[in-house]
Design an enzyme around this catalytic site. Structure first.
Site, PDB file in Angstrom:
ATOM      1  N   SER A 238       0.563  -1.248  -0.104  1.00  0.00           N
ATOM      2  CA  SER A 238       0.141  -0.146  -0.112  1.00  0.00           C
ATOM      3  C   SER A 238       0.974   1.372  -0.013  1.00  0.00           C
ATOM      4  CB  SER A 238      -0.936   0.113   1.257  1.00  0.00           C
ATOM      5  OG  SER A 238      -0.014   0.200   2.596  1.00  0.00           O
TER       6      SER A 238
ATOM      7  N   GLY B  34      -5.393  -0.538   5.346  1.00  0.00           N
ATOM      8  CA  GLY B  34      -5.873  -1.101   6.608  1.00  0.00           C
ATOM      9  C   GLY B  34      -7.221  -0.510   6.959  1.00  0.00           C
TER      10      GLY B  34
ATOM     11  N   CYS C 291       2.508  -6.941   1.898  1.00  0.00           N
ATOM     12  CA  CYS C 291       1.637  -6.042   2.501  1.00  0.00           C
ATOM     13  C   CYS C 291       0.653  -7.239   3.252  1.00  0.00           C
ATOM     14  CB  CYS C 291       0.836  -5.317   1.550  1.00  0.00           C
ATOM     15  SG  CYS C 291      -0.544  -4.513   2.333  1.00  0.00           S
ATOM     16  N   ASN C 292       0.570  -7.332   4.374  1.00  0.00           N
ATOM     17  CA  ASN C 292      -0.371  -8.113   5.457  1.00  0.00           C
ATOM     18  C   ASN C 292      -1.726  -8.106   4.894  1.00  0.00           C
ATOM     19  OD1 ASN C 292       1.644  -9.583   7.738  1.00  0.00           O
ATOM     20  ND2 ASN C 292       2.227  -7.418   7.182  1.00  0.00           N
ATOM     21  N   THR C 293      -1.980  -6.463   4.787  1.00  0.00           N
ATOM     22  CA  THR C 293      -3.291  -6.485   4.579  1.00  0.00           C
ATOM     23  C   THR C 293      -3.713  -6.950   3.431  1.00  0.00           C
ATOM     24  OG1 THR C 293      -2.860  -4.564   5.993  1.00  0.00           O
ATOM     25  CG2 THR C 293      -5.187  -4.545   4.814  1.00  0.00           C
TER      26      THR C 293
ATOM     27  N   CYS D 124       2.261  -6.004  10.121  1.00  0.00           N
ATOM     28  CA  CYS D 124       2.072  -4.975   9.040  1.00  0.00           C
ATOM     29  C   CYS D 124       3.468  -4.469   8.680  1.00  0.00           C
ATOM     30  CB  CYS D 124       1.412  -3.673   9.507  1.00  0.00           C
ATOM     31  SG  CYS D 124       1.536  -2.224   8.348  1.00  0.00           S
ATOM     32  N   THR D 125       3.831  -4.714   7.166  1.00  0.00           N
ATOM     33  CA  THR D 125       5.272  -4.420   6.860  1.00  0.00           C
ATOM     34  C   THR D 125       6.060  -2.792   7.349  1.00  0.00           C
ATOM     35  OG1 THR D 125       4.450  -4.037   4.629  1.00  0.00           O
ATOM     36  CG2 THR D 125       5.233  -6.004   5.209  1.00  0.00           C
ATOM     37  N   HIS D 126       4.837  -1.868   7.257  1.00  0.00           N
ATOM     38  CA  HIS D 126       5.325  -0.656   7.619  1.00  0.00           C
ATOM     39  C   HIS D 126       5.927  -0.541   9.060  1.00  0.00           C
ATOM     40  CE1 HIS D 126       2.695   0.787   4.418  1.00  0.00           C
ATOM     41  NE2 HIS D 126       3.272   1.927   4.394  1.00  0.00           N
TER      42      HIS D 126
HETATM   43  N1  DGL Z   1       2.279  -2.271   4.824  1.00  0.00           N
HETATM   44  C1  DGL Z   1       0.832  -2.697   5.112  1.00  0.00           C
HETATM   45  C2  DGL Z   1       0.556  -4.180   5.575  1.00  0.00           C
HETATM   46  O1  DGL Z   1       1.394  -4.834   5.830  1.00  0.00           O
HETATM   47  C3  DGL Z   1       0.000  -1.766   5.529  1.00  0.00           C
HETATM   48  C4  DGL Z   1      -1.268  -1.646   5.215  1.00  0.00           C
HETATM   49  C5  DGL Z   1      -2.208  -0.407   5.179  1.00  0.00           C
HETATM   50  O2  DGL Z   1      -1.784   0.424   4.124  1.00  0.00           O
HETATM   51  O3  DGL Z   1      -2.956  -0.082   6.147  1.00  0.00           O
HETATM   52  O4  DGL Z   1      -0.460  -4.569   6.160  1.00  0.00           O
END
Ligand code: DGL
Length: 259
Positions: free
Chosen positions: A8, A40, A70-72, A180-182
């Site tokens: 994302s 998210g 991205c996990n989401t 979440c990767t962020h």
């Molecule tokens: N890096 C995304 C993840 O791993 C963030 C998702 C988001 O944008 O909320 O879920």
């Protein structure tokens, strides 16, 4: 041939970095859908539609394997993406299994987005591993935006991290999963709030190892002797995208704006 990685926004750079470390000779394409971050707080159908457009774009640019960094997006639509595209697609899921396997307090904490935590895929994952260990979850609205704005350690970020991490500690968690990767870019701050006795779990390395396995299983690994190239794309504002990638990737790079 290239590996296409997307998120994302810029969080997936934490996964791309591990892929780059393990596979120095592969070409990498990274796409940050920053205009639409955070995923998210969006619906699964919106995320699916964005992911479909992005995967097609990366394939058109030469990607032969996709990493949904991205996990989401993974929990929302990896199944649909695999039905829609006939190339290997590797996803990222919160490292619940590793946390549960190594917990001595028998309580693990998961930090993730609202959408990840309410998805059936995450619920199934958490249920599968919560036989003898309590899996405590904490949604973290606002953290993705702080990373996108490169506010990795400012006062607001500190307040948010404290607000999200403290309840997990109060419940007795000895492992905190970055779902979440962020959040990987906030790991130093999270560790500071959690203290030295809590282990922070990041799944970037196992994901990169899975990419290595999938490439060789499909005979897609490059036999390049030179280092692979990196290309960056963002749907966000170009000047910010260049700053984000410079700081988080660690190099001055050219970024191409996409819609
Ligand atoms: N890096 C995304 C993840 O791993 C963030 C998702 C988001 O944008 O909320 O879920």
């Amino acid at each position: 041939m290239a590996i296409g990685v997307f998120d994302s926004g810029v969080g997936g750079l934490s996964v791309a970095q591990k892929i780059r470390e393990l596979l120095p000779h592969e070409n990498l394409l990274y796409l940050a859908d920053s205009l639409h971050a955070p995923y998210g707080e969006k619906s699964a159908s919106f995320i699916n539609e964005r992911a479909r457009i992005i995967v097609q774009f990366l394939i058109d640019k030469g990607a032969r394997l996709i990493v949904v960094a991205c996990n989401t997006a993974t929990v929302s639509c990896i199944k649909e993406l695999r039905e829609q595209f006939n190339i290997p697609i590797v996803g990222v899921e919160p490292g619940v299994k590793t946390a549960v396997a190594n917990s001595t307090s028998k309580v693990v904490g998961i930090l993730a987005t609202t959408q990840t935590l309410k998805s059936p895929a995450f619920t199934a994952l958490a249920t599968q591993y919560s036989k003898n260990v309590k899996v405590e979850v904490q949604a973290c609205p606002g953290l993705v935006e702080q990373v996108e704005s490169l506010l990795l350690n400012d006062a607001n970020t500190q307040v948010l991290v404290q607000q999200y991490v403290q309840p997990l500690i109060n419940k007795g968690a000895d492992k905190i999963v970055l779902g979440c990767t962020h959040y990987v870019f906030l790991a130093p701050l999270i560790q500071q709030v959690a203290g030295p006795n809590i282990e922070i779990i990041n799944t970037a390395t196992p994901v990169a190892q899975e990419v290595v396995r999938r490439l060789s299983a499909r005979g897609l690994a490059s036999n390049n002797r030179e280092l692979g190239s990196d290309a960056f794309f963002s749907s966000g504002e170009l000047e910010l995208a260049m700053r984000q990638i410079k700081i988080l990737w660690g190099e001055n790079v050219r970024v191409e704006r996409i819609v």
